[in-house]
Design a protein around this motif. Structure first.
Motif, mmCIF file in Angstrom:
data_model
loop_
_atom_site.group_PDB
_atom_site.id
_atom_site.type_symbol
_atom_site.label_atom_id
_atom_site.label_comp_id
_atom_site.label_asym_id
_atom_site.label_seq_id
_atom_site.Cartn_x
_atom_site.Cartn_y
_atom_site.Cartn_z
ATOM 1 N N VAL A 108 51.119 33.501 31.720
ATOM 2 C CA VAL A 108 49.972 34.317 31.300
ATOM 3 C C VAL A 108 49.020 34.519 32.476
ATOM 4 C CG1 VAL A 108 47.930 34.381 29.819
ATOM 5 C CG2 VAL A 108 50.125 33.631 28.883
ATOM 6 N N TYR A 109 48.706 33.440 33.185
ATOM 7 C CA TYR A 109 47.750 33.529 34.289
ATOM 8 C C TYR A 109 48.302 34.334 35.459
ATOM 9 C CZ TYR A 109 44.950 29.937 31.973
ATOM 10 O OH TYR A 109 44.179 29.239 31.087
ATOM 11 N N LEU A 110 49.619 34.270 35.674
ATOM 12 C CA LEU A 110 50.219 35.016 36.781
ATOM 13 C C LEU A 110 50.535 36.461 36.398
ATOM 14 C CD1 LEU A 110 52.566 32.277 38.264
ATOM 15 C CD2 LEU A 110 50.444 33.153 39.247
ATOM 16 N N GLY A 111 50.339 36.792 35.135
ATOM 17 C CA GLY A 111 50.475 38.178 34.706
ATOM 18 C C GLY A 111 51.895 38.689 34.629
ATOM 19 N N TYR A 164 53.893 37.491 43.198
ATOM 20 C CA TYR A 164 52.966 37.216 42.103
ATOM 21 C C TYR A 164 51.586 37.828 42.326
ATOM 22 C CZ TYR A 164 56.613 34.273 40.253
ATOM 23 O OH TYR A 164 57.813 33.828 39.739
ATOM 24 N N ASN A 165 51.488 38.773 43.273
ATOM 25 C CA ASN A 165 50.275 39.593 43.441
ATOM 26 C C ASN A 165 49.010 38.746 43.573
ATOM 27 O OD1 ASN A 165 51.743 42.176 42.936
ATOM 28 N ND2 ASN A 165 51.996 41.295 40.904
ATOM 29 N N LEU A 166 49.038 37.817 44.512
ATOM 30 C CA LEU A 166 47.909 36.912 44.709
ATOM 31 C C LEU A 166 47.015 37.443 45.829
ATOM 32 C CD1 LEU A 166 49.808 33.507 44.473
ATOM 33 C CD2 LEU A 166 48.710 34.811 42.645
ATOM 34 N N GLY A 212 37.675 39.399 45.438
ATOM 35 C CA GLY A 212 36.710 40.337 45.994
ATOM 36 C C GLY A 212 37.267 41.250 47.057
ATOM 37 N N THR A 213 38.588 41.159 47.312
ATOM 38 C CA THR A 213 39.208 42.016 48.326
ATOM 39 C C THR A 213 40.493 42.610 47.757
ATOM 40 O OG1 THR A 213 40.714 40.420 49.366
ATOM 41 C CG2 THR A 213 38.400 40.347 50.039
ATOM 42 N N GLN A 214 41.070 43.517 48.518
ATOM 43 C CA GLN A 214 42.385 44.058 48.196
ATOM 44 C C GLN A 214 43.432 43.508 49.164
ATOM 45 O OE1 GLN A 214 43.207 46.073 45.550
ATOM 46 N NE2 GLN A 214 41.122 45.638 44.874
ATOM 47 N N LEU A 215 43.136 42.346 49.749
ATOM 48 C CA LEU A 215 44.019 41.735 50.735
ATOM 49 C C LEU A 215 44.803 40.597 50.099
ATOM 50 C CD1 LEU A 215 41.508 41.511 53.734
ATOM 51 C CD2 LEU A 215 43.232 43.286 53.310
ATOM 52 N N ASP A 228 48.376 45.793 37.456
ATOM 53 C CA ASP A 228 48.017 46.982 36.664
ATOM 54 C C ASP A 228 46.510 47.093 36.466
ATOM 55 O OD1 ASP A 228 50.721 47.574 36.428
ATOM 56 O OD2 ASP A 228 50.930 46.428 34.570
ATOM 57 N N ASP A 229 45.765 46.890 37.549
ATOM 58 C CA ASP A 229 44.302 47.006 37.548
ATOM 59 C C ASP A 229 43.614 45.949 36.692
ATOM 60 O OD1 ASP A 229 44.370 49.213 39.252
ATOM 61 O OD2 ASP A 229 44.610 50.606 37.581
ATOM 62 N N ILE A 230 44.360 44.958 36.236
ATOM 63 C CA ILE A 230 43.770 43.834 35.500
ATOM 64 C C ILE A 230 43.694 42.641 36.448
ATOM 65 C CG2 ILE A 230 44.042 42.228 33.574
ATOM 66 C CD1 ILE A 230 45.526 44.429 32.087
ATOM 67 N N GLN A 231 42.512 42.045 36.550
ATOM 68 C CA GLN A 231 42.310 40.938 37.483
ATOM 69 C C GLN A 231 42.036 39.644 36.731
ATOM 70 O OE1 GLN A 231 39.879 41.593 40.978
ATOM 71 N NE2 GLN A 231 38.974 39.546 40.851
ATOM 72 N N ILE A 232 42.721 38.592 37.154
ATOM 73 C CA ILE A 232 42.474 37.246 36.638
ATOM 74 C C ILE A 232 42.105 36.372 37.827
ATOM 75 C CG2 ILE A 232 43.445 35.247 35.449
ATOM 76 C CD1 ILE A 232 45.411 37.104 34.076
ATOM 77 N N ASP A 233 40.914 35.783 37.783
ATOM 78 C CA ASP A 233 40.477 34.886 38.854
ATOM 79 C C ASP A 233 40.960 33.475 38.545
ATOM 80 O OD1 ASP A 233 38.855 36.702 40.522
ATOM 81 O OD2 ASP A 233 37.665 36.895 38.700
ATOM 82 N N LEU A 234 41.518 32.818 39.564
ATOM 83 C CA LEU A 234 42.149 31.519 39.350
ATOM 84 C C LEU A 234 41.577 30.440 40.257
ATOM 85 C CD1 LEU A 234 45.939 32.495 39.145
ATOM 86 C CD2 LEU A 234 44.381 32.040 37.242
#
Length: 465
Positions: free
Chosen positions: A221-224, A238-240, A244-247, A276-282
């Motif tokens: 779930v957390y890794l989307g 895993y799109n990590l 606050g950046t796109q890096l 998919d433009d959904i962000q989860i901060d971990l």
């Protein structure tokens, strides 16, 4: 004769080697099929025509039950065959004594001699000439092996005994491997059950391949996305990203790779999964699990969703920034010595909110609203905004294309200027019942001005008034 004997011994050695390979493959629940193959392969070159593998019952330690077997003429009899451990038979005596018995004349075995003739005849015919040897597992007696020939076949000898004893060792190893395999499966299942009860996402990685060994549903779930147990863990897969950046997050700073490189626990709270433009901060914690020699055998990763906390932090930062900005605007307005200075302060602080552009409109000598300040670039006319300049209320046009009180000509004028949404706000002062001026904030996207933006602009408008 010697050449023939050497050939026989070579065939037996080959049979044992093949049996060992078969034994090493036994791991699943269908052990009977695998064991039958092992016994059949050894029997083929040793001229055995019968065999039994019996194990101590898991429910009754005083009973032996058949696991696999083949007895010519008794195929149905061995199905479900059981013996009490107190029954007097050579193979049971072998298990009780913990030693091998070689029986070429079963009719004269002491316990068989004492049997009724009918029972004796059945036992002799069933077992024939045979060798019985115990099978131990993890230091405990597991069962017993019997292999043999018919009564009219050649006698068994020491070479046959060695063959059966070697086979018993291989069977013990196979059974021990199977026991360990099942124990590992059970431990993995227990671990998985525990992991599924944890609120955090947990991921266990192989330190060499970085292939996921264990993980719970929360980690997915957390890794989307679903975790692929066959694909190595990578930052890209895993799109990590760094929050606050796109890096993509630097590999050398990711706790997983830090723990692997240093052998120490590592953590960070600035990882974001963006899918998919959904962000989860971990919050990511990684720790190495070491063996008795200090080598890393696993990397355990704990993932905790801190999106709400990060949102709260961002909100607090934004509120603080707004407060500081309003305070600075008040200070500068208090120091302004004329209307021109006031207008400069207001337009500057509007621009600090980063709209596409901002304007201040005031009435000219003909009482027509006119643009007197622009943050980026003056427009040729304020006419498109005039229908939306109210005396008391703010007016938010979320999408110019849908606006009804604006002509097609004005729509095109604004679109050509890169304006697709705008907000008008009247500035009222206590000495007049009419607006003294209007603030107009524009954006180059439909729905580009949100409610939070309007709230900030309203506060700045009130300070300006």
């Amino acid at each position: 004769f010697e050449a023939s004997r050497a050939q026989i011994e070579a065939q037996r050695a080959l049979a044992l080697a093949e049996a060992a390979q078969l034994a090493n493959r036994i791991a699943g629940d269908d052990i009977a099929v695998g064991m039958d193959d092992i016994f059949a392969r050894v029997a083929e070159d040793a001229n055995f025509d019968r065999w039994l593998l019996m194990r101590v019952s898991e429910t009754d330690p005083d009973m032996l039950e058949t696991l696999v077997g083949k007895i010519p003429g008794f195929d149905e009899a061995i199905i479900g065959l059981q013996y009490n451990l107190y029954f007097e038979l050579p193979m049971i005596d072998s298990l009780r004594r913990g030693s091998t018995l070689l029986i070429n004349d079963p009719a004269h075995y002491p316990s068989v001699v004492m049997m009724d003739d009918a029972v004796k005849e059945g036992i002799i015919s069933f077992f024939g000439k045979h060798i019985a040897t115990p099978v131990t597992l993890a230091g405990q007696r597991y069962g017993v092996i019997m292999m043999g020939r018919s009564l009219d076949a050649e006698d068994l000898d020491v070479r046959d005994q060695q063959l059966v004893e070697t086979l018993a060792t291989q069977v013990s190893i196979a059974l021990e491997n199977r026991r360990l395999f099942r124990q590992t499966q059970q431990e993995q299942q227990n671990l998985k059950s525990i992991l599924e009860t944890l609120p955090a996402g947990v991921l266990v990685l192989d330190p060499i391949t970085l292939i996921p060994m264990q993980f719970n549903q929360q980690a997915q779930v957390y890794l989307g996305q679903e975790i692929d147990p066959l694909t190595p863990f990578t930052i890209e897969k895993y799109n990590l990203y760094r929050t606050g950046t796109q890096l993509l997050y630097p590999q050398e700073e990711m706790p997983i790779f830090l723990a692997l490189a240093t052998g120490e626990e590592a953590a960070t709270d600035d990882v974001a999964v963006i899918v998919d433009d959904i962000q989860i901060d971990l919050l990511v914690n990684a720790a190495p699990i070491k063996d008795e020699n200090g080598g890393i055998k696993q990397i355990v990763v704990a993932l905790q969703d801190i999106t709400s906390l990060r949102t709260l932090e961002n909100t607090l930062q934004e509120n603080l920034r707004e407060t500081v900005s309003l305070y600075e605007a008040q200070r500068q307005l208090a120091e302004a010595v004329g209307l021109s200075d006031v207008l400069d302060v207001v337009i500057t602080h509007l621009g600090l909110q980063q709209p596409t552009d901002a304007y201040i409109l005031m009435r000219d000598i003909h009482q027509k609203p006119t643009i007197v300040r622009a943050y980026v670039q003056l427009l040729d006319s304020a006419d498109p905004f005039i229908p939306f300049l109210q005396d008391s209320d703010n007016v938010l046009i979320e999408n110019i294309a849908d606006a009804k009180n604006i002509t097609d000509t004005y729509k095109q004028f604004l679109i050509d200027a890169g304006i697709f949404s705008f907000l008008t706000m009247p500035i009222r002062i206590s000495t007049s019942d009419k607006p003294y001026a209007w603030l107009v904030i524009v954006d180059d996207k439909p729905d580009g001005i949100g409610l939070d933006d309007e709230r900030v602009y309203t506060q700045l408008r009130d300070v300006s008034a």
